[in-house]
Design a protein around this motif. Structure first.
Motif, PDB file in Angstrom:
ATOM      1  N   SER A   1      35.255  48.538  43.164  1.00 34.19           N
ATOM      2  CA  SER A   1      36.061  48.784  41.971  1.00 34.19           C
ATOM      3  C   SER A   1      37.289  49.643  42.211  1.00 34.19           C
ATOM      4  O   SER A   1      38.121  49.808  41.321  1.00 34.19           O
TER       5      SER A   1
ATOM      6  N   ARG B   1      34.078  50.417  35.584  1.00 31.57           N
ATOM      7  CA  ARG B   1      34.564  49.038  35.431  1.00 31.57           C
ATOM      8  C   ARG B   1      33.699  48.274  34.433  1.00 31.57           C
ATOM      9  O   ARG B   1      34.215  47.595  33.542  1.00 31.57           O
TER      10      ARG B   1
ATOM     11  N   HIS C   1      34.263  49.490  30.804  1.00 29.33           N
ATOM     12  CA  HIS C   1      35.523  49.006  30.240  1.00 29.33           C
ATOM     13  C   HIS C   1      35.403  47.538  29.841  1.00 29.33           C
ATOM     14  O   HIS C   1      35.872  47.128  28.767  1.00 29.33           O
ATOM     15  N   TYR C   2      34.784  46.751  30.704  1.00 31.89           N
ATOM     16  CA  TYR C   2      34.554  45.334  30.383  1.00 31.89           C
ATOM     17  C   TYR C   2      33.761  45.196  29.083  1.00 31.89           C
ATOM     18  O   TYR C   2      34.123  44.409  28.190  1.00 31.89           O
TER      19      TYR C   2
ATOM     20  N   ASP D   1      44.888  42.666  34.954  1.00 31.25           N
ATOM     21  CA  ASP D   1      43.903  43.717  34.721  1.00 31.25           C
ATOM     22  C   ASP D   1      42.732  43.172  33.910  1.00 31.25           C
ATOM     23  O   ASP D   1      42.702  41.990  33.534  1.00 31.25           O
ATOM     24  N   MET D   2      41.767  44.047  33.626  1.00 34.89           N
ATOM     25  CA  MET D   2      40.553  43.641  32.931  1.00 34.89           C
ATOM     26  C   MET D   2      40.839  43.169  31.510  1.00 34.89           C
ATOM     27  O   MET D   2      40.217  42.206  31.038  1.00 34.89           O
TER      28      MET D   2
ATOM     29  N   SER E   1      28.849  44.098  36.909  1.00 36.41           N
ATOM     30  CA  SER E   1      29.833  44.888  37.642  1.00 36.41           C
ATOM     31  C   SER E   1      29.285  45.454  38.945  1.00 36.41           C
ATOM     32  O   SER E   1      30.055  45.770  39.862  1.00 36.41           O
TER      33      SER E   1
ATOM     34  N   GLY F   1      38.618  42.570  43.118  1.00 36.09           N
ATOM     35  CA  GLY F   1      38.678  44.027  43.044  1.00 36.09           C
ATOM     36  C   GLY F   1      39.141  44.622  44.360  1.00 36.09           C
ATOM     37  O   GLY F   1      39.921  44.009  45.089  1.00 36.09           O
TER      38      GLY F   1
ATOM     39  N   TYR G   1      39.356  51.253  39.270  1.00 36.11           N
ATOM     40  CA  TYR G   1      38.381  52.105  38.588  1.00 36.11           C
ATOM     41  C   TYR G   1      37.758  53.088  39.568  1.00 36.11           C
ATOM     42  O   TYR G   1      37.686  52.830  40.772  1.00 36.11           O
TER      43      TYR G   1
END
Length: 457
Positions: free
Chosen positions: A435, A445, A448-449, A409-410, A330, A356, A439
């Motif tokens: 991000s 970010r 969350h991933y 989205d992610m 990220s 992003g 984010y």
């Protein structure tokens, strides 16, 4: 001026902090504890500040919020947050009124009593900074690590002794107004970046130059000889200049011949001794070695290389599921970072999650490496169309090589990657973009991933 005298001098003065975030929150409480009359300003509403707003309310700090938060800057000292453009009209007007407009890192450099190592660059600066700090810790030194790497250093100033060392990562936003340079300065590389904030590439490069412009004859400067812009800084160096290169062996510096790393012509270690994958990490080690040579023993450098597993969000291994390996990169907030990172390490069977926030930097260089390495390209965010244009417009593109997918989205990106992957594949989040469209930070970010990947079945 030392820290004691400085904090005595601010008692009773009106001080405001423009931007309520992680670099200013600990400073607000620190300055208040030393008798300053503190206010804090932010574009966001009190509700949007969340926990930070509640903390400041509890401390009885005056809050100036909303779209006019910079109106009436008449305090004695004005701290700008690093991402705030230096030449904002409100800040320029405050300077004309004779007010002190400064930043956390400017004050820290002015007060720091010990040797400072500082690293900047477009890519690799966080890993290089961390490697350098690991070198110095392995040598038994007391190290204070911070700056753009995530922790402000000024709150620690009263605990820093002359025999300690500081290792700081510095961004162009922090450097643009700096008039003090470190004892040891490292510039990893330079490429277009942050052109959404800087007025042009020249301003961005000039900000980076401040890392070395105020050094003296007792200082050391480490430059990337393989990067045209950083190599051009050599004429500005006033002290001991070290170069690092993978192309030509410098007269004074660090060289990698593809198999070994050599310092001033003498072998230090094999490339294979470095635990971190990728040639970009070899370069990060070369920069840190040049910075610490003579202060850290070769044995301790080799030990760190063998043991250090890397920094979170930088080609971080997340998990293996059904023969598929998932990585979190990220930190890759620019095309050059994705190219030198994820796209340099995996030659086939790569599923790339990319896109992003748009920093208004060129994406054309990303097209070729994606076409050469990526089988499935999953795009999201503001830069999705720019990245697709770069891929479709490059000479290496062939129909469906890569396959291009757009997601919202992610969560959709991770689920799609999981459904497309087969045993032996690699899935990597490497956005080549900031991000801020989705984010608060690249760390948020990446976390969350990782949460979504951990939940795959």
């Amino acid at each position: 001026m030392d820290a004691t005298a400085f904090f005595k001098s601010i008692s009773g003065k009106h001080i405001t902090f423009c931007g309520i975030g992680r670099s200013h929150m600990p400073l607000i409480e620190l300055f208040q504890s030393h008798g300053a009359i503190v206010t804090a300003r932010d574009r966001r509403s009190f509700q949007e500040l969340g926990e930070n707003g509640q903390t400041l309310k509890r401390l009885e700090v005056g809050l100036i919020l909303g779209k006019d938060y910079l109106h009436g800057l008449t305090e004695d000292i004005i701290f700008r947050t690093p991402g705030m453009p230096f030449h904002l009209p409100e800040l320029e007007n405050a300077r004309r009124l004779g007010k002190t407009v400064t930043s956390e890192m400017e004050v820290f450099f002015r007060l720091c009593p010990c040797r400072i190592y500082a690293v900047t660059g477009s890519d690799g600066k966080t890993t290089t900074t961390t490697i350098l700090s690991e070198f110095l810790k392995a040598q038994g030194m007391t190290v204070h690590l911070g700056g753009n790497i995530g922790k402000p250093l000024l709150p620690e100033i009263e605990a820093i002794a002359p025999d300690h060392v500081v290792v700081a990562e510095l961004s162009s936003f922090q450097l643009i107004s700096m008039r003090h340079s470190p004892d040891v300065a490292v510039v990893t590389n330079l490429a277009p970046n942050h052109l959404d904030i800087h007025k042009d590439m020249d301003e961005y490069v000039d900000a980076k130059k401040n890392l070395i412009l105020h050094q003296d004859g007792f200082s050391r400067t480490v430059l990337n000889a393989d990067n045209e812009i950083t190599a051009g800084f050599k004429g500005l160096v006033r002290g001991d200049c070290w170069l690092f290169s993978r192309k030509d062996s410098p007269e004074r510096g660090v060289f990698c011949n593809g198999e070994s790393i050599l310092v001033n012509g003498e072998k230090l270690m094999d490339v294979g001794e470095i635990k971190l994958p990728g040639w970009h990490n070899v370069e990060n080690y070369m920069a840190a070695i040049a910075a610490a040579w003579g202060e850290v023993s070769p044995e301790n450098m080799r030990k760190v290389a063998r043991d250090f597993g890397g920094v979170e969000h930088r080609m971080e291994f997340v998990r293996e599921l059904g023969g598929v390996k998932y990585y979190n990169d990220s930190i890759a907030s620019s095309p050059s970072r994705t190219i030198s990172g994820t796209l340099s390490c995996y030659e086939e069977n790569l599923i790339l999650i990319c896109g992003g926030y748009d920093k208004h930097i060129p994406y054309a260089p990303l097209g070729g490496p994606i076409c050469q390495r990526v089988r499935e390209l999953i795009l999201m965010g503001d830069t999705a169309e720019k990245i697709e244009e770069a891929v479709l417009g490059c000479q290496e593109y062939r129909h469906s090589h890569p396959n291009i997918h757009h997601v919202r989205d992610m969560q959709e990106a991770v689920f799609l990657a999981g459904s497309l992957a087969s045993p032996g594949d690699v899935v990597s989040l490497s956005p080549a973009s900031a991000s801020f469209d989705m984010y608060q930070s690249f760390e948020a970010r990446g976390r969350h991933y990782k949460e979504l990947v951990a939940g795959l079945k």
